[in-house]
Design a protein around this motif. Structure first.
Motif, PDB file in Angstrom:
ATOM      1  N   GLU A 178     -15.235  89.395 135.334  1.00  0.00           N
ATOM      2  CA  GLU A 178     -16.172  90.300 135.998  1.00  0.00           C
ATOM      3  C   GLU A 178     -15.428  91.518 136.557  1.00  0.00           C
ATOM      4  O   GLU A 178     -15.926  92.651 136.493  1.00  0.00           O
TER       5      GLU A 178
ATOM      6  N   LEU B 150     -16.649  86.582 146.752  1.00  0.00           N
ATOM      7  CA  LEU B 150     -16.829  85.608 145.670  1.00  0.00           C
ATOM      8  C   LEU B 150     -15.601  84.708 145.531  1.00  0.00           C
ATOM      9  O   LEU B 150     -15.730  83.499 145.317  1.00  0.00           O
ATOM     10  N   LEU B 151     -14.415  85.303 145.662  1.00  0.00           N
ATOM     11  CA  LEU B 151     -13.187  84.507 145.570  1.00  0.00           C
ATOM     12  C   LEU B 151     -13.106  83.513 146.718  1.00  0.00           C
ATOM     13  O   LEU B 151     -12.797  82.329 146.513  1.00  0.00           O
TER      14      LEU B 151
ATOM     15  N   LEU C  12     -14.640  85.204 137.352  1.00  0.00           N
ATOM     16  CA  LEU C  12     -14.490  86.301 138.307  1.00  0.00           C
ATOM     17  C   LEU C  12     -13.491  87.335 137.791  1.00  0.00           C
ATOM     18  O   LEU C  12     -13.700  88.544 137.934  1.00  0.00           O
TER      19      LEU C  12
ATOM     20  N   GLU D  77     -14.551  79.118 137.367  1.00  0.00           N
ATOM     21  CA  GLU D  77     -15.174  80.120 138.224  1.00  0.00           C
ATOM     22  C   GLU D  77     -14.243  81.312 138.444  1.00  0.00           C
ATOM     23  O   GLU D  77     -14.679  82.466 138.445  1.00  0.00           O
ATOM     24  N   LEU D  78     -12.968  81.031 138.629  1.00  0.00           N
ATOM     25  CA  LEU D  78     -12.011  82.110 138.873  1.00  0.00           C
ATOM     26  C   LEU D  78     -11.775  82.934 137.607  1.00  0.00           C
ATOM     27  O   LEU D  78     -11.583  84.157 137.684  1.00  0.00           O
TER      28      LEU D  78
ATOM     29  N   PHE E 285     -15.876  91.242 145.556  1.00  0.00           N
ATOM     30  CA  PHE E 285     -15.004  90.318 144.839  1.00  0.00           C
ATOM     31  C   PHE E 285     -14.270  89.383 145.803  1.00  0.00           C
ATOM     32  O   PHE E 285     -14.062  88.205 145.500  1.00  0.00           O
TER      33      PHE E 285
ATOM     34  N   LEU F 118      -5.992  87.188 141.390  1.00  0.00           N
ATOM     35  CA  LEU F 118      -7.227  87.833 141.846  1.00  0.00           C
ATOM     36  C   LEU F 118      -7.051  88.511 143.198  1.00  0.00           C
ATOM     37  O   LEU F 118      -7.608  89.587 143.436  1.00  0.00           O
TER      38      LEU F 118
END
Length: 239
Positions: free
Chosen positions: A127, A99-100, A124, A120-121, A96, A78
């Protein structure tokens, strides 16, 4: 390394010798003649195309027995995606990245377990993948989408303008910025001031909320800096 290992095993107190043994195992696997460890190879996974974030790869990561290593793989994946986006879409990259950071902070603070942060990752990552399709859905080029995002479209006062108006503003911003940047424009205050004036004129023209114009103009100029070097290289200098 001992501190990092302990932090990544929330609620799992281990005897000192067990920690030392685990550290020795990690070091023995990580040390190679080249001095570099490939986390993907260490996890027994094929190295993915980071730009794709495929369902197949994410499913492999979710199924890994080494949950802490899975977290590291996703973090690396990510962060690489965010670095790529930061070169083209400032607002998207910032969103992003935030959020990370939030997800990893909760994990490091032991607020969530490894399995939870993995989910969660993965969410993401999906997304991010969907974000790549937004431009096509909106009928915008990659550059136009970056300026569209710079207009703070998540703000309720801005959303009332509607997608069509926001798309029109984004297209006009791209054309105006492209036609008014020079290679050294960021160092010339008069050029920057003129571009800011042109941006604000466009925002007023389409009824952009007055109290949001200053911040939107600043974000548009920041976005312009990312793209202007490439534009200026192929565009004659503005008069």
């Amino acid at each position: 390394m001992r501190a990092a290992l302990a932090k990544r095993a929330p609620g799992d107190a281990r005897p000192e010798e067990e920690l030392n043994h685990a550290i020795r195992q990690i070091v023995s696997r990580a040390v190679a003649p080249e001095g570099v460890i490939d986390l993907f190879a260490a996890a027994g996974l094929k190295k993915p195309d980071i730009s794709i974030l495929s369902e197949e790869f994410l499913a492999e990561v979710r199924g890994m027995p080494q949950k802490n290593l899975a977290v590291e793989l996703l973090r690396k994946l990510l962060q690489g995606e965010i670095r790529t986006r930061r070169k083209k879409n400032l607002v998207q990259a910032r969103s992003f990245a935030e959020l990370l950071e939030q997800a990893l902070r909760r994990y490091q603070n032991r607020a969530i377990e490894a399995a939870q942060v993995i989910e969660e990752l993965i969410a993401l990552a999906k997304e991010m993948r969907e974000a790549d399709r937004r431009g096509e859905a909106l009928g915008l080029s990659e550059e136009e989408l970056a300026f569209y995002d710079a207009l703070e479209t998540n703000d309720s006062a801005v959303k009332v303008l509607g997608d069509e108006t926001l798309r029109t503003i984004a297209r006009e911003l791209v054309e105006t910025v492209r036609n008014n940047v020079t290679i050294d424009w960021t160092l010339r205050e008069n050029v920057r001031a003129n571009l800011r004036r042109l941006v604000k004129r466009i925002l007023r023209k389409y009824g952009y909320p007055p109290d949001k114009q200053e911040k939107a103009a600043e974000t548009v100029l920041e976005q312009a800096e990312l793209l202007s070097a490439e534009w200026a290289a192929i565009q004659p200098a503005a008069a």
